[in-house]
Design a protein around this motif. Sequence first.
Motif, PDB file in Angstrom:
ATOM      1  N   LEU A 263      70.447  77.479   3.713  1.00 44.37           N
ATOM      2  CA  LEU A 263      69.647  76.692   2.770  1.00 44.37           C
ATOM      3  C   LEU A 263      68.989  77.590   1.727  1.00 44.37           C
ATOM      4  O   LEU A 263      68.933  77.243   0.538  1.00 44.37           O
ATOM      5  CB  LEU A 263      68.590  75.889   3.524  1.00 44.37           C
ATOM      6  CG  LEU A 263      69.098  74.721   4.373  1.00 44.37           C
ATOM      7  CD1 LEU A 263      67.968  74.130   5.204  1.00 44.37           C
ATOM      8  CD2 LEU A 263      69.713  73.638   3.489  1.00 44.37           C
ATOM      9  N   MET A 267      69.797  77.339  -2.217  1.00 44.55           N
ATOM     10  CA  MET A 267      68.680  77.118  -3.141  1.00 44.55           C
ATOM     11  C   MET A 267      68.641  78.187  -4.233  1.00 44.55           C
ATOM     12  O   MET A 267      68.534  77.886  -5.425  1.00 44.55           O
ATOM     13  CB  MET A 267      67.375  77.130  -2.347  1.00 44.55           C
ATOM     14  CG  MET A 267      66.122  77.104  -3.172  1.00 44.55           C
ATOM     15  SD  MET A 267      65.664  75.456  -3.653  1.00 44.55           S
ATOM     16  CE  MET A 267      64.054  75.777  -4.392  1.00 44.55           C
ATOM     17  N   LEU A 368      66.267  70.585  -1.205  1.00 48.67           N
ATOM     18  CA  LEU A 368      66.434  71.812  -0.420  1.00 48.67           C
ATOM     19  C   LEU A 368      65.090  72.362   0.051  1.00 48.67           C
ATOM     20  O   LEU A 368      64.992  72.893   1.155  1.00 48.67           O
ATOM     21  CB  LEU A 368      67.191  72.858  -1.244  1.00 48.67           C
ATOM     22  CG  LEU A 368      68.678  72.539  -1.482  1.00 48.67           C
ATOM     23  CD1 LEU A 368      69.281  73.496  -2.500  1.00 48.67           C
ATOM     24  CD2 LEU A 368      69.456  72.594  -0.172  1.00 48.67           C
ATOM     25  N   LEU A 433      76.722  74.608   0.170  1.00 45.60           N
ATOM     26  CA  LEU A 433      76.224  73.317   0.654  1.00 45.60           C
ATOM     27  C   LEU A 433      77.233  72.648   1.578  1.00 45.60           C
ATOM     28  O   LEU A 433      76.848  71.971   2.549  1.00 45.60           O
ATOM     29  CB  LEU A 433      75.909  72.407  -0.540  1.00 45.60           C
ATOM     30  CG  LEU A 433      74.998  71.211  -0.261  1.00 45.60           C
ATOM     31  CD1 LEU A 433      73.607  71.685   0.130  1.00 45.60           C
ATOM     32  CD2 LEU A 433      74.918  70.307  -1.488  1.00 45.60           C
TER      33      LEU A 433
END
Length: 461
Positions: A263, A267, A368, A433
């Motif tokens: 993540l 991001m 996110l 993702l």
Amino acid sequence: MKILFIEPAICLSVFVVTLTSPLTTQYVYRRIWQETGNYSIEPDSNISECAKNKSSPIFAFQEEVQKKVSLFNLQMDISGLIPSLLSTFILLSHSDQRGRKFPLIVSSVGALANSAWLCLLSYFAFPIHLLIASTFIGALCGNYTTFLGASFAYIIDQCKEKKQRTIRIAVIDFLLGIITGLTGLSSGYFIRELGFVWSFLIITMAVTVNLIYILFFLEDSMKESSSQNVSVSFTEGLKNPFYRTYMLFKNTSGEQRSMLCLLLFTMIAYFFVVIGISPIFMLYELDSPLCWDEVLIGYGSGLGSVSFFSSFLGIWLFSYCMEDIHMAGIGIFTTMVGMAMTAFAKTTLMMFLVRLPLFFVIVPLSVLRSMMSKVVRSTEQGTLFACLAFLETLGGVTAVSTFSGIYAATVAWYKGFVFLLSAVLLLIPTISLSIVKCVSRNAGSYVLLIQEESNEDTSER
């Protein structure tokens, strides 16, 4: 009596940042334009000093100015990189023990010093390169990323229902959009009607009001934790943030650690492109064939800020029918389309239409952040946002420097190249993702932690 209501401080801070950015860019552009040659820009002129005909003598001159402005922006960003990284990381990490107000105050003091210096610089016409030194000094107090990271941690401290974090963060982004849009629309009129000196003075006054509100009216969301602090040496004070960051990853299970790292990477990869390309939009619009003036730039900035409102609506509506990760995917894809369209925008109408596929550009950032806040415990939120702000600061400065350098190198032969490159680079967070989706399908790790904390809270009662 103090209140737990940080939204006014966030709105004032966003107003300051949104107004400072275009004013500083256009002030630097005009100063370098005037210092480069004999062509001058009248302060109250409604005519854009921009040549569309390549055979015109001013055309080559404006290309040279574009390069110099890009490189000057590069120097400013690099000068503030190291102090911003250290101050952001240390201030936000310590906020888990010492409260959220301290980083808010320190970063506001830095913003006040920077805006006051811009006011003096424009009034006395000091050498433009002194702006680089002021950027370095201001970065020692943190920056907007520091302020925003502390604000998000402040909000999450108050969010008892973790399932509402996505919506709550989206609401904040919605408020940011309103302020950003109105400020962007009016930025051109600030320059045209008031000039740079009075505009920078208004910014200074806004920062002062914000600092007074934080100091005297805002209650710290972690008052109890801050009261338990014990005095430590300067060396220990520097070691603690890094130790807490290490423990943030060590205390999680393997699946949760993988989820958190994925993540974070997604991001920052997305943030790198979006933040890096943002300043290029204004330079692209100032140059031929668009040749926008300050009012059109304000309109474009205001229309671009609609993305905050549309992103909030998108998150609010999509949350009823899809998961967070799917919302982030939609945002990344539409942003990719918008970047590709910008590379071929040659008219004012086309440049305005480019903003349409960028309406969901904020969705991945909000979603996110919410997903990451669910991976860690409530007592680690400050450390998480310190780590995130550290990476955002590093990634943001590196991105702006990189894209400014690429634009300076390619503006002479193809101005839209940097936008095509950004569209291609967005494939990286798209792939990341997809990996997050596979991991969450197998483990659902960030959901497991919520269940564990709920069970712990229940057992304590």
